[in-house]
Design an enzyme around this catalytic site. Sequence first.
Site, short mmCIF file in Angstrom:
data_model
loop_
_atom_site.label_atom_id
_atom_site.label_comp_id
_atom_site.label_asym_id
_atom_site.label_seq_id
_atom_site.Cartn_x
_atom_site.Cartn_y
_atom_site.Cartn_z
N GLY A 47 9.56 -83.47 -6.66
CA GLY A 47 8.82 -84.26 -5.69
C GLY A 47 8.14 -83.29 -4.74
O GLY A 47 7.59 -82.28 -5.18
N GLU A 48 8.24 -83.55 -3.47
CA GLU A 48 7.63 -82.65 -2.48
C GLU A 48 8.76 -82.18 -1.57
O GLU A 48 9.33 -82.96 -0.82
CB GLU A 48 6.53 -83.40 -1.73
N SER A 49 9.07 -80.88 -1.66
CA SER A 49 10.29 -80.39 -1.01
C SER A 49 10.25 -80.51 0.51
O SER A 49 11.29 -80.77 1.13
CB SER A 49 10.58 -78.95 -1.44
N CYS A 79 12.76 -78.45 -9.91
CA CYS A 79 11.49 -78.22 -9.21
C CYS A 79 11.66 -78.28 -7.69
O CYS A 79 12.25 -77.37 -7.11
CB CYS A 79 10.44 -79.18 -9.74
N ARG A 136 3.12 -78.03 -10.53
CA ARG A 136 3.06 -77.30 -9.24
C ARG A 136 4.43 -76.69 -8.93
O ARG A 136 5.01 -76.83 -7.86
CB ARG A 136 2.60 -78.25 -8.11
N HIS A 171 10.82 -79.72 -15.55
CA HIS A 171 11.30 -81.10 -15.46
C HIS A 171 11.83 -81.63 -16.79
O HIS A 171 11.10 -82.35 -17.48
CB HIS A 171 10.13 -82.02 -15.05
N GLU A 173 13.59 -84.09 -17.26
CA GLU A 173 13.62 -85.57 -17.20
C GLU A 173 12.28 -86.19 -17.61
O GLU A 173 12.20 -87.39 -17.81
CB GLU A 173 14.05 -86.04 -15.80
#
Length: 189
Positions: A47-49, A79, A136, A171, A173
């Site tokens: 996601g966005e850390s 990630c 990313r 990832h 998943e």
Amino acid sequence: MKRIGVLALQGAFKEHIEIIKSLGHEAIEIRNAKQLYNLDGIILPGGESTTIGKLLDDFKIKEVLVNKISNGLPVWGTCAGMILLAKEIDGNEDAHLKVMDIKVRRNAYGTQLDSFVTTGVVEGVSEKEIPMVFIRAPYIVDIDEKVDVLHKVDGNIVAARQENILVTSFHPELTDDKIFHEYFINMIK
Ligand code: GLN
């Protein structure tokens, strides 16, 4: 049957939940600190850390989570999850949970290789080539000797383990291959 939590504040948590269930285990969406009790393991998704780090603070999950991981709760960060677990982030950014002795570089592949797919054999995890999806993605730029490197792509560390802590830049998943989820579940004693 194991009880696996998946941090569900933001990002790609649904995909992890589906795979855990398909392997016959219980998967729980984690949105508060109370839910961290009685888990056998926890996944911190992509996601966005920065966002997830802030939500961990806002929802008062951070302290309990650090405590649990420091006391041996098996955890897997994919990630952004890897970034959250790192002791250090390259550049001027404060680290988040600071439980794993690695230094990570965010968005390490720049713009040209922003997102890509490759395959590889991860020693000790899979005997055949598995697909690896990078979005990313970060990679690890420095490790302590306590950390085992599991896989490199083009010389950069993209999977590693330190006792109960597993991290992947990519990832699993988002692929049909469940071998990494099986490996993580096997980390649970
Ligand atoms: N670039 C994101 C970050 O720095 C991580 C991307 C991902 O989780 N797919 O937080």
